[in-house]
Design an enzyme around this catalytic site. Structure first.
Site, short mmCIF file in Angstrom:
data_model
loop_
_atom_site.label_atom_id
_atom_site.label_comp_id
_atom_site.label_asym_id
_atom_site.label_seq_id
_atom_site.Cartn_x
_atom_site.Cartn_y
_atom_site.Cartn_z
CD GLU A 227 -13.68 -0.58 -0.70
OE1 GLU A 227 -13.13 0.53 -0.49
OE2 GLU A 227 -13.53 -1.22 -1.76
N GLY B 32 1.05 -0.01 0.91
CA GLY B 32 -0.07 -0.65 1.60
C GLY B 32 0.15 -2.16 1.76
NE ARG B 33 1.77 -4.05 -4.18
CZ ARG B 33 1.50 -2.84 -4.69
NH1 ARG B 33 0.50 -2.13 -4.21
NH2 ARG B 33 2.23 -2.34 -5.66
#
Ligand SMILES: O=P(O)(O)OC[C@H]1O[C@](O)(CO)[C@@H](O)[C@@H]1O
Length: 553
Positions: A213, A268-269
């Site tokens: 994405e 990442g989070r």
């Protein structure tokens, strides 16, 4: 993997037995102990949490503390702060706490100092923010770069986008920040329509720099930039990478000089505190970003040093586990009474569900108890007019987090008092409920005839006894937000300790990603689609036909 499985099994059994007696009714708990709020509330780093409206008494809480001890709570917590590779399936340390520590403490991974690297990147970020703000780093035509477009997804989008919205009143005058995440071209197209290439800085945010994405959106942004007045030489001024993968950044055509690095020990989070937070720093200024980090640091200090019984993130996590694994509540609602926290539920969906949506324990065994809950939410009062019906009268009990600031970031007339009145009323109503008799009397009092009152009473009754936690800060400043987010991060980590699962990997996102690559080739070409199940194959053929008929393929 817990060091003393029999102690854990003993505590688990004890809690199972307590749950079998049925959760204590909330009204009884208050009747027996009117001073209960003082015992079932905690404050840390400016965040107050009242969990007195949850079905726990001292016996249950003690048993939960016992379970946490049996699960090596302290050792696991210390292992995280100590830089051990507690993300075992990815063989990585988990040190986002190091990113917000401004003390002279040195964090290490395998004996290697990581603090020096953190300071070096932060110094570069600060200098860059200042150069963009004072115009020393300007656009190719000499215009100020007052617009930022962050292109990322998941942890490279949700955290910064949520904070950016939450701290909008702290925005440095005249600056605009956009977030593009979805591979749906409509997302980037709508942003590109609103910006001027000469004034725009694109931040390509991706830990791996391989995410489909993000790379697709980055490519589209670059093509748009080149076709809207920019040229190859100007890319260096207008495109910046936030990543751990220098080789992929270079391959994409961004000069490593324009890259702000972070490391594999930042999940990442959990990355908004790293270079991934550059869009926040550009929006609210470097000192505002440091305030955010320092709020989180306050909660980290509390979490690291406070014994279990007074530990706010740990205590809330224990209640979460009680709700989920022993009482069987499968969801949790996150309800910020603060429009600026509109993206908090989405952010917490990733933070919580990507971390705790696991059914394999740390020894590789399938667990025989429920783990991560379904997290959803909307800001109050909007949610009240949408799904609260189910919270009040549905067949499922859904514990709720109610979140508010006593003082509004923006005080307009009496809006904030009205907001707070709702923040207070809903948990009270969820707990108190309304009996059929009370509903009948109320119907009569509002002029219904006795027959109608009898008929409607059951519909207008509320079971009550629905658990809630109320979280309160004085005002949603960068510090308060930092502390609130760190509270949630640690709360998630402690749940994983009790469930003996790894909160820091995310293998569950891989399978669908891989299949999408195969299907993309089939959608774009004349490849045979027989390798799929009949339903998927039929859908692929149908979509191809509809696209041909629709004139786009
Ligand atoms: O920052 P990256 O590498 O582009 O990854 C984006 C997101 O994709 C995931 O790996 C999976 O959804 C998340 O954990 C991560 O936040």
């Amino acid at each position: 993997m817990v060091t003393d499985p029999s102690a854990r099994a003993f505590s688990w059994k004890k809690l199972t037995a307590l749950a079998a007696e049925g959760p204590p009714p909330l009204s009884d708990l208050f009747d027996h102990n009117p001073g209960r709020v003082a015992h079932f509330s905690l404050e840390a780093a400016g965040v107050y949490a009242d969990y007195s409206k949850t079905p726990v008494n001292q016996t249950i809480l003690d048993a939960l503390y016992g379970l946490a001890r049996a699960c090596d709570f302290e050792a696991r917590r210390d292992a995280m702060f100590g830089g051990q590779r507690i993300n075992e399936t990815e063989e990585r340390a988990v040190l986002h706490v190091a990113l917000r520590d401004t003390s002279d403490r040195i964090y290490t991974v395998d004996g290697q100092n990581v603090t020096t690297d953190i300071h070096a990147v932060k110094d570069r970020m600060k200098a860059f923010v200042e150069k963009v703000h004072d115009g020393r780093h300007d656009g190719y035509g000499g215009a100020p770069l007052d617009t930022v477009v962050n292109i990322g997804i998941g942890g490279s989008d949700l955290g910064p986008a949520m904070v950016s919205r939450a701290l909008d009143p702290y925005t440095v005058d005249g600056r605009r920040t956009f977030y593009v995440s979805n591979v749906d071209g409509a997302d980037i197209a709508s942003v590109l329509r609103q910006i001027d290439p000469e004034r725009t800085l694109f931040l390509i945010a991706s830990k791996t720099f391989t995410t489909q994405e993000t790379m697709t959106n980055a490519e589209t942004a670059r093509n748009w930039f080149l076709s809207s007045g920019g040229n190859e030489a100007a890319i260096a001024k207008h495109f910046v990478a936030l990543s751990t993968n220098e080789a992929a950044v270079t391959d994409f055509g961004i000069d490593p000089e324009n890259m702000f690095a972070f490391w594999d020990w930042v999940g990442g989070r959990y990355s908004l505190w790293s270079a991934i937070g550059l869009s926040i720093a550009l929006q609210i200024g470097w000192s505002g970003f440091e305030d955010l980090l320092s709020g989180a640091r306050g909660m980290d200090r509390h979490f690291e040093t406070m014994p279990l019984e007074g530990n706010l993130p740990a205590s809330l996590a224990l209640i979460d586990v009680w709700h989920r694994s022993f009482l069987g509540y499968s969801a949790r609602a996150v309800l910020p009474y603060d429009q600026s926290l509109a993206r908090l539920p989405a952010y917490l969906q990733q933070a919580d569900m990507e971390s705790l949506g696991k059914r394999i324990d740390r020894s590789g065994q399938v667990v025989d108890y429920p783990t991560g809950a379904i997290v959803f939410g909307e800001p109050g009062t909007n949610g009240q007019h949408a799904f609260y019906q189910l919270l009040h009268q549905g067949t499922d009990v859904i514990p709720c987090d109610f979140i508010a600031a006593a003082c509004g970031q923006v005080e307009v007339g009496d809006h904030h008092e009205k907001l707070l009145a709702n923040f207070l009323a809903q948990p009270e109503a969820l707990m108190a409920g309304r009996s059929v008799e009370a509903a009948r009397s109320e119907a009569l009092a509002t002029g219904k005839n006795p027959e109608t009152a009898d008929r409607l009473a059951i519909h207008r009754s509320f079971p009550g006894d629905r658990p809630t936690i109320s979280l309160l800060v004085e005002r949603l400043t960068p510090e308060a937000l930092g502390a609130l987010l760190a509270l949630y991060e640690h709360r998630i980590f402690v749940q994983s300790i009790l469930w003996d699962i790894n909160a820091f990997d995310q293998w569950g996102v891989e399978l669908g990603k891989g299949l999408a690559k195969t299907i993309l080739a089939e959608l774009e070409g004349e490849v045979d689609v027989a390798s799929h199940d009949p339903s998927t194959a039929d859908l692929i053929r149908r979509i191809k036909r509809l696209r041909r008929e629709g004139g786009v393929a």
